[in-house]
Design a protein around this motif. Sequence first.
Motif, PDB file in Angstrom:
ATOM      1  N   LYS A 102       0.836  -1.202   0.000  1.00 13.00           N
ATOM      2  CA  LYS A 102       0.000   0.000   0.000  1.00 13.00           C
ATOM      3  C   LYS A 102       0.872   1.253   0.000  1.00 13.00           C
ATOM      4  O   LYS A 102       0.600   2.210  -0.725  1.00 13.00           O
ATOM      5  N   SER A 103       1.943   1.246   0.779  1.00 15.17           N
ATOM      6  CA  SER A 103       2.849   2.390   0.834  1.00 15.17           C
ATOM      7  C   SER A 103       3.477   2.659  -0.537  1.00 15.17           C
ATOM      8  O   SER A 103       3.564   3.814  -0.971  1.00 15.17           O
ATOM      9  N   LYS A 104       3.887   1.597  -1.230  1.00 17.40           N
ATOM     10  CA  LYS A 104       4.491   1.770  -2.555  1.00 17.40           C
ATOM     11  C   LYS A 104       3.460   2.279  -3.553  1.00 17.40           C
ATOM     12  O   LYS A 104       3.784   3.100  -4.408  1.00 17.40           O
ATOM     13  N   ILE A 105       2.229   1.789  -3.443  1.00 21.74           N
ATOM     14  CA  ILE A 105       1.170   2.276  -4.343  1.00 21.74           C
ATOM     15  C   ILE A 105       0.885   3.747  -4.073  1.00 21.74           C
ATOM     16  O   ILE A 105       0.767   4.546  -5.001  1.00 21.74           O
TER      17      ILE A 105
ATOM     18  N   THR B  52       2.925   5.974  -2.794  1.00 25.87           N
ATOM     19  CA  THR B  52       4.080   6.736  -3.260  1.00 25.87           C
ATOM     20  C   THR B  52       4.024   6.925  -4.772  1.00 25.87           C
ATOM     21  O   THR B  52       4.255   8.009  -5.277  1.00 25.87           O
ATOM     22  N   LYS B  53       3.655   5.869  -5.478  1.00 23.70           N
ATOM     23  CA  LYS B  53       3.554   5.926  -6.936  1.00 23.70           C
ATOM     24  C   LYS B  53       2.448   6.898  -7.352  1.00 23.70           C
ATOM     25  O   LYS B  53       2.605   7.665  -8.297  1.00 23.70           O
ATOM     26  N   ASP B  54       1.318   6.876  -6.652  1.00 26.67           N
ATOM     27  CA  ASP B  54       0.195   7.765  -6.968  1.00 26.67           C
ATOM     28  C   ASP B  54       0.549   9.231  -6.754  1.00 26.67           C
ATOM     29  O   ASP B  54       0.017  10.106  -7.427  1.00 26.67           O
ATOM     30  N   ASN B  55       1.460   9.519  -5.815  1.00 21.78           N
ATOM     31  CA  ASN B  55       1.833  10.889  -5.494  1.00 21.78           C
ATOM     32  C   ASN B  55       2.939  11.440  -6.410  1.00 21.78           C
ATOM     33  O   ASN B  55       3.312  12.587  -6.303  1.00 21.78           O
ATOM     34  N   GLU B  56       3.470  10.602  -7.283  1.00 19.17           N
ATOM     35  CA  GLU B  56       4.561  11.066  -8.171  1.00 19.17           C
ATOM     36  C   GLU B  56       4.007  11.847  -9.330  1.00 19.17           C
ATOM     37  O   GLU B  56       2.954  11.759  -9.799  1.00 19.17           O
TER      38      GLU B  56
END
Length: 125
Positions: free
Chosen positions: A116-119, A121-125
Amino acid sequence: MRELTRAEDQIMQVLWQLKKAFVKDIIEKLPEPKPAYNTVSTIVRILEQKGFVGHQAYGKTHEYYPLIQKDKYSKFYLNNFLGGYFGGSFQNLVSFFAKENDMDINEVESLLKEVKSKIDTKDNE
Protein backbone atom coordinates in the motif's frame (compact mmCIF):
# COMPACT_ATOMS: atom_id res chain seq x y z
CA MET A 1 6.16 -8.47 -26.21
CA ARG A 2 6.95 -12.16 -25.77
CA GLU A 3 8.12 -13.99 -22.69
CA LEU A 4 11.83 -14.79 -22.57
CA THR A 5 13.25 -18.29 -22.27
CA ARG A 6 15.45 -19.01 -19.24
CA ALA A 7 18.63 -18.60 -21.34
CA GLU A 8 17.38 -15.36 -22.91
CA ASP A 9 16.43 -14.00 -19.50
CA GLN A 10 19.89 -14.80 -18.16
CA ILE A 11 21.51 -12.86 -21.03
CA MET A 12 19.10 -9.93 -20.58
CA GLN A 13 19.87 -9.77 -16.84
CA VAL A 14 23.55 -9.28 -17.73
CA LEU A 15 22.78 -6.67 -20.41
CA TRP A 16 20.51 -4.74 -18.03
CA GLN A 17 23.31 -4.77 -15.47
CA LEU A 18 26.09 -3.75 -17.88
CA LYS A 19 23.97 -1.39 -20.06
CA LYS A 20 26.04 -2.39 -23.14
CA ALA A 21 28.41 -5.26 -23.78
CA PHE A 22 30.24 -7.40 -26.28
CA VAL A 23 29.53 -11.15 -26.26
CA LYS A 24 32.78 -11.77 -24.37
CA ASP A 25 31.64 -9.32 -21.64
CA ILE A 26 28.33 -11.16 -21.29
CA ILE A 27 30.10 -14.51 -20.97
CA GLU A 28 32.35 -13.13 -18.21
CA LYS A 29 29.28 -12.27 -16.11
CA LEU A 30 27.55 -15.63 -16.55
CA PRO A 31 27.92 -18.33 -13.89
CA GLU A 32 29.96 -21.50 -14.34
CA PRO A 33 29.87 -23.56 -16.42
CA LYS A 34 30.24 -20.79 -18.98
CA PRO A 35 28.34 -21.35 -22.23
CA ALA A 36 30.22 -21.37 -25.53
CA TYR A 37 30.78 -18.07 -27.31
CA ASN A 38 28.64 -19.22 -30.27
CA THR A 39 25.77 -20.14 -27.93
CA VAL A 40 25.71 -16.70 -26.33
CA SER A 41 26.10 -15.00 -29.70
CA THR A 42 23.12 -16.97 -31.07
CA ILE A 43 20.94 -16.10 -28.06
CA VAL A 44 21.84 -12.41 -28.37
CA ARG A 45 20.90 -12.45 -32.07
CA ILE A 46 17.57 -14.10 -31.19
CA LEU A 47 16.98 -11.37 -28.59
CA GLU A 48 17.74 -8.82 -31.29
CA GLN A 49 15.17 -10.43 -33.63
CA LYS A 50 12.61 -10.33 -30.80
CA GLY A 51 13.25 -6.60 -30.34
CA PHE A 52 14.87 -6.84 -26.89
CA VAL A 53 18.42 -5.96 -27.96
CA GLY A 54 20.06 -3.53 -30.36
CA HIS A 55 23.68 -3.31 -31.46
CA GLN A 56 26.41 -0.95 -32.54
CA ALA A 57 28.78 -2.43 -35.13
CA TYR A 58 32.54 -1.90 -34.95
CA GLY A 59 33.74 -3.67 -38.08
CA LYS A 60 32.89 -7.34 -37.55
CA THR A 61 32.37 -6.89 -33.81
CA HIS A 62 29.06 -5.89 -32.28
CA GLU A 63 28.35 -4.16 -28.99
CA TYR A 64 24.86 -5.02 -27.71
CA TYR A 65 22.51 -3.00 -25.54
CA PRO A 66 18.96 -3.52 -24.21
CA LEU A 67 16.06 -1.91 -26.08
CA ILE A 68 13.48 -2.97 -23.46
CA GLN A 69 13.83 -1.60 -19.94
CA LYS A 70 14.05 -4.15 -17.15
CA ASP A 71 11.10 -2.69 -15.23
CA LYS A 72 8.91 -2.76 -18.36
CA TYR A 73 9.68 -6.44 -18.93
CA SER A 74 9.26 -7.23 -15.22
CA LYS A 75 5.79 -5.69 -15.26
CA PHE A 76 4.85 -7.65 -18.40
CA TYR A 77 6.22 -10.91 -16.95
CA LEU A 78 4.53 -10.51 -13.56
CA ASN A 79 1.18 -9.65 -15.16
CA ASN A 80 1.42 -12.83 -17.25
CA PHE A 81 2.48 -14.84 -14.21
CA LEU A 82 -0.36 -13.46 -12.08
CA GLY A 83 -2.88 -14.10 -14.85
CA GLY A 84 -1.62 -17.60 -15.60
CA TYR A 85 -1.35 -18.91 -12.06
CA PHE A 86 -3.53 -16.73 -9.85
CA GLY A 87 -6.40 -15.61 -12.08
CA GLY A 88 -4.95 -12.09 -12.23
CA SER A 89 -5.54 -11.66 -8.51
CA PHE A 90 -2.87 -10.20 -6.25
CA GLN A 91 -4.97 -11.40 -3.32
CA ASN A 92 -4.72 -15.00 -4.57
CA LEU A 93 -0.95 -14.60 -4.94
CA VAL A 94 -0.51 -13.28 -1.40
CA SER A 95 -2.81 -15.98 -0.04
CA PHE A 96 -0.78 -18.67 -1.81
CA PHE A 97 2.54 -17.40 -0.43
CA ALA A 98 1.08 -16.93 3.05
CA LYS A 99 -0.06 -20.55 3.10
CA GLU A 100 3.09 -21.97 1.50
CA ASN A 101 5.43 -20.06 3.81
CA ASP A 102 3.35 -20.42 6.98
CA MET A 103 3.17 -16.65 7.37
CA ASP A 104 1.35 -15.41 10.43
CA ILE A 105 -1.20 -12.59 10.29
CA ASN A 106 1.36 -9.95 11.37
CA GLU A 107 3.67 -10.85 8.46
CA VAL A 108 0.78 -10.67 5.98
CA GLU A 109 -0.34 -7.29 7.37
CA SER A 110 3.22 -5.99 7.17
CA LEU A 111 3.47 -7.10 3.54
CA LEU A 112 0.16 -5.46 2.67
CA LYS A 113 1.20 -2.20 4.38
CA GLU A 114 4.41 -2.18 2.37
CA VAL A 115 2.51 -2.73 -0.89
CA LYS A 116 0.00 0.00 0.00
CA SER A 117 2.85 2.39 0.83
CA LYS A 118 4.49 1.77 -2.55
CA ILE A 119 1.17 2.28 -4.34
CA ASP A 120 0.56 5.53 -2.43
CA THR A 121 4.08 6.74 -3.26
CA LYS A 122 3.55 5.93 -6.94
CA ASP A 123 0.20 7.76 -6.97
CA ASN A 124 1.83 10.89 -5.49
CA GLU A 125 4.56 11.07 -8.17
